[in-house]
Design a protein around this motif. Structure first.
Motif, short mmCIF file in Angstrom:
data_model
loop_
_atom_site.label_atom_id
_atom_site.label_comp_id
_atom_site.label_asym_id
_atom_site.label_seq_id
_atom_site.Cartn_x
_atom_site.Cartn_y
_atom_site.Cartn_z
N PRO A 8 13.24 15.96 6.16
CA PRO A 8 13.49 15.21 7.46
C PRO A 8 12.84 14.04 7.63
N ARG A 125 19.10 13.11 2.70
CA ARG A 125 19.08 14.51 3.59
C ARG A 125 20.15 15.62 3.28
N ILE A 145 6.06 18.35 12.62
CA ILE A 145 6.39 17.38 13.43
C ILE A 145 5.37 16.38 14.14
N GLU A 170 12.36 14.73 17.13
CA GLU A 170 13.08 16.17 17.60
C GLU A 170 14.75 15.85 17.53
N ASP A 173 15.75 15.39 14.26
CA ASP A 173 15.94 16.59 13.28
C ASP A 173 17.20 17.14 13.73
N LYS A 177 20.28 18.33 11.36
CA LYS A 177 20.41 19.70 11.02
C LYS A 177 21.58 20.45 11.85
#
Ligand code: DC
Length: 217
Positions: A8, A125, A145, A170, A173, A177
């Motif tokens: 990440p 990634r 995090i 966040e 991410d 994801k």
């Protein structure tokens, strides 16, 4: 030989990849720079970025990565965007551009072509999961995090709100994801290393040991 390092945002993968490549005498290839270069190309040519994640692109984009004095330069349609890659406007828009399937496919071809010429440590990634599913050694670099936010806070000189930073990470991410094409996952067969309580050099050492051990098998 290809070594992939996924993880990440803020996990330190690019710094680690650079140091590991140096230690092994490999070339460090930073895939994020390709997404950033295309984003810069669109912005500097006043392309409308509304709905860029899903827009059908009907113009050709020629992408080329070249190393000059050890620095990875990226050219789009012949123009070198290297000096613009880390401008804030590029960082903000790259996550959206990176969702566009056409741009992803152009970038995949560029990376695969590049890998024919060198021994590489590639960070990104989707490297071990999608671009190079047969990479010789795969790593997934994780990090809590709060620690990623703390590192970013330090980088920015402590001028931002910590809670705001955590929220932004966040969100990044979540985009990484949940994107439809090549979302961020732990690649099959990857060595997972958690860097939360390790220094950069400790992470590099750990990866280096795994590489040496794997090469001997
Ligand atoms: O790692 P970075 O921040 O330089 O990456 C820039 C953008 O590109 C980021 O939004 C994630 C995207 N990216 C991607 O989708 N796949 C990769 N292999 C590397 C980066």
């Amino acid at each position: 030989m290809i070594i992939s390092i996924d993880g990440p945002a803020g996990s330190g993968k690019s710094t680690v990849a650079g140091k590991l490549a140096h230690k092994l005498g490999f070339v460090h290839f930073n895939s994020g720079k390709l997404y950033r270069a295309i984003t810069a190309h669109l912005i500097y040519n006043d392309f409308d970025l509304t709905n860029i994640s899903t827009t059908t692109i009907n113009f050709p984009v020629q992408l080329e990565a070249k190393f000059k004095n050890g620095v990875q330069h990226v050219f789009v349609n012949g123009k070198d965007y290297t000096q613009h890659l880390y401008e804030n406007i590029i960082s903000v828009n790259a996550p959206l551009v990176s969702k566009n399937p056409y741009f992803r496919s152009v970038i995949d071809v560029c990376q695969r072509d590049f890998a024919k010429q060198y021994n590489l440590v590639v960070d990104g990634r989707d490297i071990g999961s999608f671009v190079f599913p047969n990479a010789d050694i795969k790593f997934y670099l994780d990090c809590a995090i709060e620690e990623r936010a703390r590192r970013r806070f330090k980088e920015l000189g402590g001028t931002v709100n910590m809670q705001q930073l955590i929220k932004e990470i966040e969100e990044r991410d979540h985009i990484d994801k949940t994107k439809k094409v090549a979302p961020l996952v732990v690649p099959k067969g990857a060595h997972v290393v958690d860097s939360t309580n390790l220094t950069i050099n400790e992470v590099v050492e750990e990866l280096y040991k795994i590489v040496q051990k794997t090469k001997r098998i």
